[in-house]
Scaffold this motif. Structure first.
Motif, mmCIF file in Angstrom:
data_model
loop_
_atom_site.group_PDB
_atom_site.id
_atom_site.type_symbol
_atom_site.label_atom_id
_atom_site.label_comp_id
_atom_site.label_asym_id
_atom_site.label_seq_id
_atom_site.Cartn_x
_atom_site.Cartn_y
_atom_site.Cartn_z
ATOM 1 N N UNK A 58 -17.882 2.746 6.454
ATOM 2 C CA UNK A 58 -16.270 2.600 5.926
ATOM 3 C C UNK A 58 -16.199 1.206 5.428
ATOM 4 N N UNK A 59 -15.376 1.197 4.434
ATOM 5 C CA UNK A 59 -15.215 0.011 3.628
ATOM 6 C C UNK A 59 -13.248 -0.160 3.485
ATOM 7 N N UNK A 60 -12.806 -1.262 4.086
ATOM 8 C CA UNK A 60 -11.364 -1.301 4.145
ATOM 9 C C UNK A 60 -11.137 -2.516 2.902
ATOM 10 N N UNK A 61 -10.783 -1.894 1.810
ATOM 11 C CA UNK A 61 -10.716 -2.593 0.743
ATOM 12 C C UNK A 61 -9.178 -3.080 0.402
ATOM 13 N N UNK A 62 -8.816 -4.252 0.842
ATOM 14 C CA UNK A 62 -7.445 -4.843 0.758
ATOM 15 C C UNK A 62 -7.177 -5.297 -0.627
ATOM 16 N N UNK A 63 -5.739 -5.425 -0.941
ATOM 17 C CA UNK A 63 -5.164 -5.873 -2.387
ATOM 18 C C UNK A 63 -4.526 -7.181 -2.224
ATOM 19 N N UNK A 64 -4.641 -8.180 -3.172
ATOM 20 C CA UNK A 64 -3.931 -9.189 -2.820
ATOM 21 C C UNK A 64 -2.502 -8.988 -3.367
ATOM 22 N N UNK A 65 -2.359 -8.180 -4.153
ATOM 23 C CA UNK A 65 -0.837 -7.602 -4.488
ATOM 24 C C UNK A 65 0.173 -7.373 -3.292
ATOM 25 N N UNK A 66 -0.479 -7.215 -2.157
ATOM 26 C CA UNK A 66 0.326 -7.311 -0.963
ATOM 27 C C UNK A 66 1.121 -8.951 -0.767
ATOM 28 N N UNK A 67 0.188 -9.755 -1.233
ATOM 29 C CA UNK A 67 0.621 -11.110 -1.296
ATOM 30 C C UNK A 67 1.535 -11.526 -2.389
ATOM 31 N N UNK A 68 0.847 -11.081 -3.689
ATOM 32 C CA UNK A 68 1.545 -11.749 -4.928
ATOM 33 C C UNK A 68 2.703 -11.001 -5.187
ATOM 34 N N UNK A 69 2.930 -9.768 -4.893
ATOM 35 C CA UNK A 69 4.409 -9.289 -5.183
ATOM 36 C C UNK A 69 5.578 -9.962 -4.677
ATOM 37 N N UNK A 70 5.390 -10.236 -3.602
ATOM 38 C CA UNK A 70 6.508 -10.960 -2.709
ATOM 39 C C UNK A 70 6.742 -12.213 -3.545
ATOM 40 N N UNK A 71 5.556 -13.017 -3.758
ATOM 41 C CA UNK A 71 5.884 -14.417 -4.609
ATOM 42 C C UNK A 71 6.436 -14.013 -5.983
ATOM 43 N N UNK A 72 6.035 -13.021 -6.656
ATOM 44 C CA UNK A 72 6.772 -12.827 -8.062
ATOM 45 C C UNK A 72 8.244 -12.395 -8.021
#
Length: 228
Positions: A58-72
């Motif tokens: 199994x691979x848990x592929x996380x995305x930085x969008x979770x962090x970046x969207x709030x900042x934008x």
């Protein structure tokens, strides 16, 4: 069980054979991790989604969008446009734009060789727009700086860049400091010497990884950690 946490997946750019006898290093790393006893992998923003298929675990592929969207959203920019610095990142840019209700532009580049761009063209209109360039990593920053120059030339009001992995090799810090980019936002998947450039802002991904590790350990769903 052994869960390997790799915020930055090394050799991720060697994910295909783009010329004869080129190594597929991303598959080699997958084999090494599995042979070493890993039973689960946790990583962020792979260079290509298909790298997950190199694993038999199994691979848990996380995305930085979770962090970046709030900042934008906190920037509260008017006439926001999301840009991809190359054709390969078009899908990523479209996903951000869809979530933010923004337009998309794409920079098309032709390379002489690795990290050397011969020509770059812009697809889309940026006149009077506040543009955010989205990419998975910044290496020498040549592509981003070239894209920023073209965006400003075409009438963009401002240009920011966001990338998950700040490799920042060679003259990257110097290139960023001397570019027309007003701000470069990265995560700390790789240690960053932010003091070398006043334009670099680092957002931590530690809390995201900590939350996901806890959820995985407790056999809970991590679906709410995916924005895009």
């Amino acid at each position: 069980s052994i869960t390997v946490v790799l915020p930055y997946y090394g050799l991720a750019r060697q994910d295909r054979k783009d010329q004869p006898r080129a190594p597929i290093g991303a598959k080699l790393v997958a084999n090494l991790l599995t042979a070493a006893g890993a039973t689960r992998i946790m990583t962020m923003d792979l260079h290509a989604d298909q790298i997950q298929g190199f694993f038999e675990i199994p691979v848990d592929h996380l995305y930085a969008s979770t962090i970046f969207i709030d900042y934008i959203q906190k920037l509260n920019l008017d006439n926001l446009t999301i840009a991809s610095p190359d054709m390969g990142g078009a899908k990523r840019a479209k996903n951000y734009a869809s979530h933010l209700g923004a337009e998309v532009v794409i920079a098309y580049k032709e390379r002489k060789k690795a990290n050397v761009i011969e020509e770059m063209f812009l697809i889309g209109d940026v006149v009077g727009k506040n543009v955010i360039l989205i990419d998975d990593m910044i290496d020498t920053a040549g592509t981003l700086c070239k894209a920023a120059d073209i965006l400003i030339e075409k009438g963009a009001k401002s240009v920011r860049a966001m990338a998950t992995h700040a490799v920042l090799s060679g003259k990257a810090y110097e290139n960023i400091e001397n570019s027309k980019i007003s701000e470069v936002i990265v995560t700390d998947t790789i240690p960053v010497k932010a003091e070398l450039s006043s334009k670099i802002k680092v957002l931590s991904c530690a809390e995201l990884f900590a939350d996901v590790m806890k959820m995985v350990h407790e056999h809970k769903s991590i679906s709410d950690k995916f924005i895009i």
